[in-house]
Design an enzyme around this catalytic site. Structure first.
Site, PDB file in Angstrom:
ATOM      1  N   GLU A 410      -5.205   2.749  -8.519  1.00  0.00           N
ATOM      2  CA  GLU A 410      -4.700   2.421  -9.852  1.00  0.00           C
ATOM      3  C   GLU A 410      -5.720   1.659 -10.694  1.00  0.00           C
ATOM      4  O   GLU A 410      -5.640   1.689 -11.927  1.00  0.00           O
ATOM      5  CB  GLU A 410      -3.391   1.624  -9.771  1.00  0.00           C
ATOM      6  N   ASP A 420       0.231   9.394  -6.131  1.00  0.00           N
ATOM      7  CA  ASP A 420       1.285   8.535  -5.580  1.00  0.00           C
ATOM      8  C   ASP A 420       1.691   9.132  -4.250  1.00  0.00           C
ATOM      9  O   ASP A 420       2.129  10.275  -4.186  1.00  0.00           O
ATOM     10  CB  ASP A 420       2.462   8.494  -6.567  1.00  0.00           C
ATOM     11  N   GLN A 437       2.467   2.084  -0.783  1.00  0.00           N
ATOM     12  CA  GLN A 437       1.772   2.478  -2.009  1.00  0.00           C
ATOM     13  C   GLN A 437       2.698   2.940  -3.128  1.00  0.00           C
ATOM     14  O   GLN A 437       2.547   2.522  -4.279  1.00  0.00           O
ATOM     15  CB  GLN A 437       0.748   3.577  -1.678  1.00  0.00           C
ATOM     16  N   GLU A 438       3.677   3.790  -2.823  1.00  0.00           N
ATOM     17  CA  GLU A 438       4.544   4.302  -3.886  1.00  0.00           C
ATOM     18  C   GLU A 438       5.403   3.201  -4.498  1.00  0.00           C
ATOM     19  O   GLU A 438       5.522   3.089  -5.729  1.00  0.00           O
ATOM     20  CB  GLU A 438       5.456   5.415  -3.364  1.00  0.00           C
ATOM     21  N   GLU A 439       6.011   2.374  -3.653  1.00  0.00           N
ATOM     22  CA  GLU A 439       6.857   1.302  -4.167  1.00  0.00           C
ATOM     23  C   GLU A 439       6.063   0.318  -5.029  1.00  0.00           C
ATOM     24  O   GLU A 439       6.535  -0.142  -6.074  1.00  0.00           O
ATOM     25  CB  GLU A 439       7.537   0.562  -3.018  1.00  0.00           C
ATOM     26  N   TRP A 565      -3.253   9.718   2.066  1.00  0.00           N
ATOM     27  CA  TRP A 565      -1.939  10.287   1.774  1.00  0.00           C
ATOM     28  C   TRP A 565      -1.225  10.683   3.078  1.00  0.00           C
ATOM     29  O   TRP A 565      -1.789  11.348   3.928  1.00  0.00           O
ATOM     30  CB  TRP A 565      -2.123  11.515   0.874  1.00  0.00           C
ATOM     31  N   GLY A 566       0.030  10.249   3.208  1.00  0.00           N
ATOM     32  CA  GLY A 566       0.833  10.650   4.354  1.00  0.00           C
ATOM     33  C   GLY A 566       0.456   9.991   5.660  1.00  0.00           C
ATOM     34  O   GLY A 566       0.910  10.417   6.724  1.00  0.00           O
ATOM     35  N   CYS A 567      -0.383   8.965   5.616  1.00  0.00           N
ATOM     36  CA  CYS A 567      -0.753   8.260   6.846  1.00  0.00           C
ATOM     37  C   CYS A 567       0.141   7.025   6.991  1.00  0.00           C
ATOM     38  O   CYS A 567       1.166   6.922   6.349  1.00  0.00           O
ATOM     39  CB  CYS A 567      -2.236   7.901   6.801  1.00  0.00           C
ATOM     40  N   GLY A 568      -0.230   6.104   7.813  1.00  0.00           N
ATOM     41  CA  GLY A 568       0.596   4.911   7.968  1.00  0.00           C
ATOM     42  C   GLY A 568       1.948   5.238   8.569  1.00  0.00           C
ATOM     43  O   GLY A 568       2.053   5.834   9.644  1.00  0.00           O
TER      44      GLY A 568
END
Length: 658
Positions: A410, A420, A437-439, A565-568
């Site tokens: 960002e 996102d 990240q998204e929140e 993306w999509g990790c964690g």
């Protein structure tokens, strides 16, 4: 491609493919000692200023290729690869006394090309080489209504006088539209009179009475707030809790505690709904391309109503509920799961920081001196079956890449299409305890929260974009918000997240008074076990998902800012997700800025592998074939070899051997 290239039935050829010492073109490379062990730590790299070769071709159509995993040739091949993996694992655990033996062992094996000096030259580009807004911004022309574009402000007033006035419209109580609390068709049951007889009453009459009483106060307590919300939602009197909101107000020092004066202002803003939003809001439904433009003040008014939980039919959590396929929008709600969590109940330190961001937003939008005066566009795009790439035939080479362990999407990605890492329920746990990240993105830009009011759950072929221009739509789906404003600054992530104060958004606005910010929400698959992702059906799904969002809808689009993306929590393989996004960006003909969030090893390894791919002029179809082989090895042998090592050992192999 010839049919024979899609088969694995030559044992010696497959064995050669998986051999680490099979190195085409090795004669022009010098050998090195064993300088890099799997999992070792090195000093962080310095970014190179060199740029990458552009992609050169374009082919589309969807096809697949099935691996004959059970064939004897494949078994013998992956066994040898397993041996290599075990050798690497053993080396990682050797003590210092085994150093000499380890060196002798590696001296007997030809060094793979990626350890040699000339392959350490970086082909990554500096961030400044990637395209950003407003440099690649085009004139939009006048704001126009179309069959798929609903605009909630008066277009003529805006085009002629640049004024934001609510567009007149009809009250629609219909399943394809948002059911508004002030609709003439919205009723609720309240108990009235001495005998408390259930009486059917217009919902807005009850809401107006409660919020008007609150708005007249100079200050209001959490108890006053709770009483007003419960009277507007009597069914949930014994289910909803407000302990998080109460503890939050108590925890903030008096010098910073403006909330008692703010609550009446939020109530006053919510009461302006009939004046601010006169036209019914369409739902952005799955599979249907549609665009929605509304003013920032209209968004603020809608969010004020969400704050007081006034939206009808949005509290039910049963599978057969009317809005069961939409995320929650009312700020408090019973139930479990991402779409049911409550912001006002279940106190935690996370809730404190989230509420600070939300309250700051309302402080800004309720002040006449600081209230925003622009517009935001939400678009759901659909990528049709005919637009799905044929990954096995895609001849594009690698796009430009900037990779770094420093900075954030960002901040350093300002002006780019910012990814996102979304939940299929847009916004994820922003109204609950979620703080990844998204929140965080939705807390910094609270106007994004309103998308939960009208955006249906994302399907496998859908994504959500927040963009500032090019509102054309196509049928995989994506939705799009334009020009949202950042109100807050922060530090940390998850439990360490902290609201650090106001953010002054100085971005320029486009022709439609929207801030020049683009945000792309794409939801990755959530794997219960990480091994589940090594399946080409799932890999192709992720490729199509990323491409759906990355696909340009104009000739001069900004490049993409993304990361892990999509990790964690979703258990994605960071190396696999990086390659997937690199392939999708190549297909979309857009550059990529990849932020690894302090992961220096991933930064270093991705830079090395990418440089090898550029040097070898590797195409998307070649990478897709390597992913097929990699997944077959991981699934059949249970090997834990990493994707980057697999690529380093096999890149440059002619696909005709398969």
């Amino acid at each position: 491609m010839a049919k024979s290239s899609n088969q694995r039935n030559d044992s010696s050829q497959m064995k050669d493919l998986l051999q680490p010492d099979h190195q085409p073109g090795k004669s022009h490379k010098e050998k090195h000692g064993h300088e890099r062990e799997h999992g070792s730590k090195e000093s962080s790299h310095q970014a190179s200023s060199s740029t990458c070769a552009p992609d050169t071709s374009n082919t589309e159509a969807l096809s697949g290729r099935q691996a004959e995993d059970s064939s004897p040739s494949f078994s013998s091949a992956h066994s040898k690869f397993e041996a290599l993996s075990r050798g690497q694992a053993e080396d990682d655990h050797c003590s210092s006394s085994d150093t000499g033996a380890r060196r002798r062992k590696h001296a007997e094996v030809d060094e793979p090309p990626w350890t040699q000096k000339e392959d350490r030259i970086s082909f990554c580009c500096p961030l400044s080489d990637l395209k950003k807004l407003p440099q690649c911004h085009k004139k939009l022309g006048q704001l126009k209504i179309s069959g798929m574009h609903t605009i909630l402000v008066d277009v003529n007033f805006f085009n002629c006088e640049r004024k934001l006035v609510a567009q007149d419209g009809r009250d629609m109580w219909h399943r394809n539209f948002v059911k508004m609390p002030n609709s003439q068709s919205s009723f609720m049951i309240v108990k009235t009179g001495f005998t408390k007889q259930p009486t059917k009453t217009k919902r807005w009459d009850v809401i107006f009475k409660q919020l008007s009483s609150l708005a007249k106060k100079s200050t209001a307590s959490v108890k006053d707030l709770e009483e007003a919300i419960i009277k507007c939602n009597p069914k949930y009197k014994d289910q909803w809790t407000f302990d998080a909101l109460s503890e939050f107000v108590k925890s903030v020092p008096k010098t910073e505690n403006y909330f008692s004066a703010l609550f009446p202002k939020i109530a006053e803003l919510a009461l302006k709904l009939p004046d601010y939003v006169k036209k019914t809001i369409p739902l952005l439904q799955s599979g249907h391309p549609a665009t929605l433009t509304l003013s920032q003040l209209q968004i603020a008014c809608l969010l004020a109503n969400a704050f007081f939980c006034t939206f009808p039919h949005r509290n039910a959590t049963a599978p057969n509920a009317e809005y069961h396929n939409y995320p929650s929008i009312n700020f408090t709600r019973s139930g479990n799961g991402v779409k049911h969590r409550t912001l006002f109940g279940k106190w935690s330190p996370r809730k404190k920081e989230k509420l600070r961001a939300v309250m700051h937003y309302f402080k800004v939008v309720t002040d006449q001196n600081t209230e925003p005066r622009g517009m935001v566009t939400f678009e759901r795009r659909c990528l049709g079956a005919a637009e799905m790439p044929d990954w096995r035939s895609s001849k594009e080479t690698m796009p430009k890449l900037h990779v770094t362990s420093r900075g954030t999407i960002e901040r350093e990605g300002t002006g780019m299409l910012q990814v996102d890492f979304a939940s299929s329920w847009i916004g994820g746990g922003v109204l609950g305890s979620g703080l990844v990240q998204e929140e965080i993105l939705f807390l910094l830009n609270p106007e994004l929260i309103v998308s939960r009011l009208f955006t249906e759950k994302l399907g496998d072929n859908e994504c959500l974009i927040i963009t500032v221009k090019d509102l054309s739509a196509s049928s995989t789906n994506k939705s799009l918000f334009s020009g949202s404003q950042q109100f807050s600054s922060y530090s940390g992530f998850g439990d360490s997240f902290e609201w650090t104060g106001p953010h002054v958004d100085d971005l320029k606005r486009d022709d439609w008074a929207r801030l020049q910010r683009q945000i792309l929400a794409i939801d990755a698959l959530h794997f219960r076990h990480s091994r589940e992702q090594y399946d080409m059906i799932k890999v192709t799904r992720e490729l199509n998902k990323a491409y759906c969002g990355f696909k340009a809808h104009g000739s001069d689009e900004p490049d993409i800012a993304t990361g892990k993306w999509g990790c964690g929590a979703f258990n994605g393989d960071a190396q696999l997700k990086a390659v997937i996004q690199l392939m999708a960006a190549a297909k979309a003909k857009r550059g990529l800025a990849f932020f690894t969030f302090d992961d220096e090893k991933l930064t270093r390894d991705l830079e090395q592998v990418y440089s090898l791919l550029v040097k070898e002029e590797t195409t998307v179809k070649t990478l897709y074939g390597l992913l097929e082989d990699f997944c077959a090895v991981r699934q059949t042998s249970g090997s834990h070899v990493e994707l980057f090592d697999f690529i380093r050992n096999n890149v440059g192999q002619p696909r005709s051997q398969l």
